[in-house]
Design an enzyme around this catalytic site. Structure first.
Site, PDB file in Angstrom:
ATOM      1  N   ALA A 103       0.857  -1.185   0.000  1.00 19.74           N
ATOM      2  CA  ALA A 103       0.000   0.000   0.000  1.00 19.74           C
ATOM      3  C   ALA A 103       0.892   1.233   0.000  1.00 19.74           C
ATOM      4  O   ALA A 103       2.102   1.145   0.196  1.00 19.74           O
ATOM      5  CB  ALA A 103      -0.932   0.006   1.212  1.00 19.74           C
ATOM      6  N   ASN A 132      -0.142   7.950   0.442  1.00 24.68           N
ATOM      7  CA  ASN A 132      -0.391   9.267  -0.137  1.00 24.68           C
ATOM      8  C   ASN A 132      -1.374  10.065   0.726  1.00 24.68           C
ATOM      9  O   ASN A 132      -2.393   9.551   1.167  1.00 24.68           O
ATOM     10  CB  ASN A 132      -0.993   9.119  -1.531  1.00 24.68           C
ATOM     11  CG  ASN A 132      -0.306   8.063  -2.352  1.00 24.68           C
ATOM     12  OD1 ASN A 132       0.863   8.172  -2.657  1.00 24.68           O
ATOM     13  ND2 ASN A 132      -1.049   7.017  -2.707  1.00 24.68           N
ATOM     14  N   GLU A 164       9.800   4.718   7.918  1.00 20.71           N
ATOM     15  CA  GLU A 164       9.313   3.343   7.832  1.00 20.71           C
ATOM     16  C   GLU A 164       9.561   2.554   9.120  1.00 20.71           C
ATOM     17  O   GLU A 164       8.694   1.813   9.583  1.00 20.71           O
ATOM     18  CB  GLU A 164       9.925   2.619   6.638  1.00 20.71           C
ATOM     19  CG  GLU A 164       9.500   3.185   5.297  1.00 20.71           C
ATOM     20  CD  GLU A 164       7.990   3.133   5.056  1.00 20.71           C
ATOM     21  OE1 GLU A 164       7.280   2.420   5.794  1.00 20.71           O
ATOM     22  OE2 GLU A 164       7.526   3.819   4.126  1.00 20.71           O
ATOM     23  N   HIS A 202      -0.834   0.795   9.339  1.00 19.31           N
ATOM     24  CA  HIS A 202       0.497   1.297   8.963  1.00 19.31           C
ATOM     25  C   HIS A 202       0.379   2.522   8.063  1.00 19.31           C
ATOM     26  O   HIS A 202       1.024   3.549   8.323  1.00 19.31           O
ATOM     27  CB  HIS A 202       1.268   0.186   8.247  1.00 19.31           C
ATOM     28  CG  HIS A 202       2.636   0.592   7.790  1.00 19.31           C
ATOM     29  ND1 HIS A 202       3.776   0.351   8.522  1.00 19.31           N
ATOM     30  CD2 HIS A 202       3.059   1.240   6.670  1.00 19.31           C
ATOM     31  CE1 HIS A 202       4.826   0.825   7.881  1.00 19.31           C
ATOM     32  NE2 HIS A 202       4.418   1.374   6.749  1.00 19.31           N
ATOM     33  N   GLU A 203      -0.429   2.411   7.016  1.00 21.35           N
ATOM     34  CA  GLU A 203      -0.534   3.535   6.083  1.00 21.35           C
ATOM     35  C   GLU A 203      -1.206   4.739   6.729  1.00 21.35           C
ATOM     36  O   GLU A 203      -0.816   5.884   6.475  1.00 21.35           O
ATOM     37  CB  GLU A 203      -1.277   3.105   4.823  1.00 21.35           C
ATOM     38  CG  GLU A 203      -0.679   1.902   4.098  1.00 21.35           C
ATOM     39  CD  GLU A 203       0.802   2.037   3.792  1.00 21.35           C
ATOM     40  OE1 GLU A 203       1.274   3.166   3.580  1.00 21.35           O
ATOM     41  OE2 GLU A 203       1.501   1.002   3.763  1.00 21.35           O
TER      42      GLU A 203
END
Length: 853
Positions: free
Chosen positions: A258, A261, A316, A293-294
């Site tokens: 993924a 953005n 990250e 996470h995203e």
């Protein structure tokens, strides 16, 4: 300075970083979408950067047709190269305008703007935006974006908040400055699964999961996961969402899991779509974790980003650590920790042990896409965990609050991150920084002494040489230790020893009897522990250790020791190990998911590396046969207990992916795999016929394949699920994973000739070739057929998708640990790949590092 590397690509060095010559205040983009001729019009407000005297105006751009360009309204003719363009510009703020043409339908690399099943979508991290328009495509150039999309497609999405829409157009504005790698656009015939969330300040935000028609029934779990993640980030980190809308889009053709953005997360469909009938327990947990996470990147990656790509582990590593915390809170903390360690050892330790070793923050690269690695992500997260353990929970929270306050809206470095902790805690972290700059997995050797009620632990550390780093000084290593008395009681609770020298001793006084140490509790540091012990002590710790990780580790060490003696000495399966398993199965107080982890054997790769560490050359076929023999022995010895565990852990009622149900199914299905070795698949056949969810159906199919009785079920599974692309990925993967070593290459060949196999979909390619890499005995079969067919696949894919190709190249990274014949065959295949005309820089760099390392 940059220089040509051994692959012919340009090597970029961290030490050569210079600030951008020009900064960007505002970006306005207009897209007129067309599969073969999309027009992109850009209007960008530039100004000279006062932090540098450099006035070289260069904009990145690749695979673009420049239609027109102007500065302050005056047409110009810039110098255009395959990498970008240059021109003279005013030494003052100016308005840049350009129009380019691109062909999304021909973009098979899936970087920049491309098409997936009729949908337009983007992937700009790390350097994809330069394939959309000319721009300073680097993370330290941050600006606000306004976007207009013109198309007759019904759904037109971009970053930020919607501003206007009408027949054939939509306009979006993102008020938060961001680098170009966070730009996103999606356009297609999509349906949304809507939701709403009220933030901690009372704002209502609109949530959407967008999917292709036909997938709308598989969005509910993703939406609930998103709401949980938003709430958790508010509760645990005090971070509130900052736009009016948050969109997730599921895309079939996507190189990664993924992409975060800003306000428009684009997801691999495998990381969004879920239903009980089509998704396993593991799929549900993965979706929950990736969505978290995203979303967490909104603050740790978007609001605060990285100055340059060498700092990738800053965003990250921190975000992986945060999503691991989230999963531990949502599910089982011990099981999550053990699972993370298994993954780290299987992927990152392997990386550290070979030619691809690099620090979490590398100091040079050719292709940044090749550094989206387990070292950057998972080891980066371990470094955050160590830091939190060293400073304590309260100081960690204090430092994070300072980080968000001090650096909001900035592009930062590892030095910025560590300075926040130094300022918040008063602690000097200069030695700790070596975790970011030094490659390799440290070895911690343990010696013990007992005298007059004092137990002494002497710890010494060393880190083996890695490419470009032959010698490494001592690091700060937090070693969490507890002591267990002879009667099984804990006589010293967990304490963290800080190993900062090459060798140090630590004393525990006032003890009535010599204790057994429980060392590296919670896997407190990503190191390899070297301690002389025996199976009696391992069995004792498996029975009595209060730390779940060390308890599991004792069982894993028992299994590894027994397997190595079977391999190296021709021993039979170890009675002490089988007895310890029996005792574990009999302990009703244990989490079933934990018991399932104890039942699992060390991987073939783990055993191969253990043999190398002992100075032996591993034989993949012998390792496979030893594991098979031990699994058969477990099935024979523990058959009645396994059947009881299977029956007592059946979950009645409708399927739910909640932690308790997942734990029960994990143990029941682990038992089923073992029982199928002795009942010819009878129990698995019954489960397969009755299964009403994918976890039970796929587990039963796996068990039938283990029993050699899966042909009919495989054919039926294909007929049932032929129309579901994600379930069919499972069908492809299962066959390669369960193929006998001598049949593995032929199985891959057969599956790549299947009408549903395609090189153009990364999920399908990984389902076959990723499974081949994991089937160690098949991949390393003495015929060399596994190496040949892997090389064939990589060569074919590289012409279409260099990024995915380069990542699968890691299948060869441990090649030098095998015998001379296998090394010769692998070298020949690596050379064949390297000699291919038109080999991508991504693949060329990976092959050169592996071949020459």
């Amino acid at each position: 300075m940059s220089n040509k590397g051994e692959t012919g690509g340009v090597t970029i060095h961290l030490s050569d970083y210079t600030p951008p010559a020009y900064l960007v205040d505002k970006v306005e983009l207009t897209f007129v979408l067309s599969p073969e001729a999309t027009r992109v019009k850009s209007r960008i407000q530039f100004r000279p950067n006062p932090a540098t005297s450099d006035r070289d105006f260069f904009l990145h751009g690749e695979d673009l047709t420049l239609i027109a360009a102007s500065i302050d309204g005056q047409p110009i003719s810039p110098e255009v190269t395959p990498e970008g363009l240059r021109c003279a510009v005013p030494d003052a703020p100016f308005d840049w305008q350009a129009e380019v043409e691109i062909a999304p339908a021909r973009n098979t690399a899936l970087e920049g703007l491309y098409m997936s099943n009729g949908m337009y979508c983007t992937q700009c991290e790390a350097q994809g935006f330069r394939k959309i328009t000319y721009y300073p495509d680097r993370p330290d150039v941050m600006a606000t974006f306004s976007v207009r999309i013109e198309s007759d497609l019904p759904v037109l999405l971009s970053n930020g908040n919607p501003q206007a829409s009408g027949a054939g157009f939509a306009e979006w504005h993102d008020p938060w400055p961001k680098p170009a790698y966070l730009f996103a656009l999606v356009a297609g015939d999509l349906l949304n699964h809507p939701g709403q969330f009220k933030t901690m300040s009372g704002r209502k935000i609109e949530l959407n999961v967008w999917v292709r028609p036909g997938d709308e029934g598989k969005c509910a779990f993703a939406m609930e996961s998103l709401k949980k993640a938003i709430k958790w980030d508010e509760d645990v980190y005090g971070r509130e969402y900052d736009l009016d809308i948050f969109n997730i889009v599921a895309v079939d053709d996507f190189n990664m899991g993924a992409m975060e953005n800003k306000g428009l997360n684009v997801f691999n469909s495998s990381a969004v779509l879920a239903s009980p009938e089509t998704s396993t327990d593991a799929n549900f947990e993965r979706i929950e974790a990736i969505i978290a996470h995203e979303y967490f990147h909104n603050w740790t990656g978007n609001r605060i980003t990285c100055r340059d790509w060498f700092q990738l582990c800053l965003k990250e590593g921190l975000t992986v650590f945060r999503d691991s915390q989230f999963t531990a809170d949502m599910r089982s903390e011990p099981v999550k920790r053990i699972s993370d360690v298994i993954d780290l050892r299987g992927r990152q330790f392997r990386e550290d042990n070979g030619p691809l070793a690099h620090p979490p923050r590398p100091d040079h690269f050719v292709e940044i896409n090749n550094f989206y690695t387990a070292t950057v992500y998972e080891k980066g997260a371990e470094v955050i965990g160590m830091l939190k353990r060293l400073v304590g929970d309260a100081n960690y929270a204090k430092a994070l609050d300072l980080y968000f306050t001090r650096h909001d809206g900035q592009a930062c470095t590892i030095e910025d991150w560590l300075k926040v902790f130094e300022d918040a805690t008063g602690r000097d972290l200069s030695q700790f920084k070596r975790w970011y700059t030094d490659a390799g997995t440290p070895r911690v050797k343990v010696r013990e002494d007992w005298a007059d009620g004092t137990f002494t632990l002497t710890l010494s550390q060393s880190t083996p040489p890695t490419p470009g780093q032959p010698d490494k000084p001592a690091r700060v290593i937090p070693v969490a230790v507890g002591l267990i008395g002879p009667n099984g009681d804990e006589v010293r609770e967990t304490t963290v020893l800080e190993l900062t020298e090459a060798e140090q001793s630590f004393e525990f006084n006032g003890l009535g009897a010599r204790p057994i140490p429980s060392i590296l509790r919670g896997f407190s540091a990503p190191v390899i522990l070297d301690r002389d012990t025996d199976n009696a002590e391992r069995a004792f710790l498996l029975a009595h250790d209060t730390d779940p990780f060390c308890k599991w580790e004792a069982g894993r060490a028992l299994a590894r020791d027994g397997l190595l003696r079977m391999l190296n000495e021709g021993a039979t399966p170890d009675d002490s190990y089988l007895g310890a398993l029996a005792a574990t199965l009999a302990d009703d107080s244990l989490d079933p998911a934990f018991v399932a982890l104890v039942l699992a054997l060390p991987s073939e790769d783990d055993l191969a590396q253990a043999q190398v560490d002992a100075g032996r050359v591993p034989d993949p076929q012998a390792i496979y046969q030893a594991r098979e023999a031990l699994l058969d022995a477990i099935a024979d010895r523990l058959g009645d207990q396994l059947r009881a565990a299977y029956e007592v852990n059946q979950v009645p009622g409708d399927y739910r992916p909640e932690a308790a149900h997942v734990a029960a199914r994990s143990l029941a299905n682990s038992a089923l795999m073992l029982l199928s070795r002795r009942d010819g698949g009878a129990l698995a056949r019954t489960q397969y016929a009755a299964a009403d969810n994918m976890t039970q159906q796929l587990s039963a199919l796996s068990a039938l394949l283990i029993a050699g009785a899966g042909a009919e079920a495989l054919a039926g599974f294909e007929r049932q699920w032929r129309a579901d692309r994600l379930v069919m990925d499972k069908w492809f993967m299962l066959q390669v994973g369960h193929a006998a070593p001598e049949d593995t290459a032929a199985t891959v060949q057969r599956l790549t000739e299947h009408p549903d196999f395609t090189l153009r979909n990364p999920n399908r390619f990984r389902a076959v070739y990723g499974a081949l890499a994991l089937n160690q005995a098949g991949f390393h079969h003495a015929s060399g057929d596994g190496y040949r067919i892997m090389a064939d696949g990589l060569i074919a894919l590289d012409a279409l998708n260099p990024q995915t190709t380069a990542r699968i190249c890691t299948a060869f990274q441990s090649w030098r640990r095998y015998d001379a014949d296998r090394q010769q065959m692998i070298a020949a295949e690596l050379d064949r790949i390297a000699a291919r005309d038109g080999l991508s820089p991504d693949c060329a760099e990976m092959i050169a590092r592996i071949r020459n390392g």
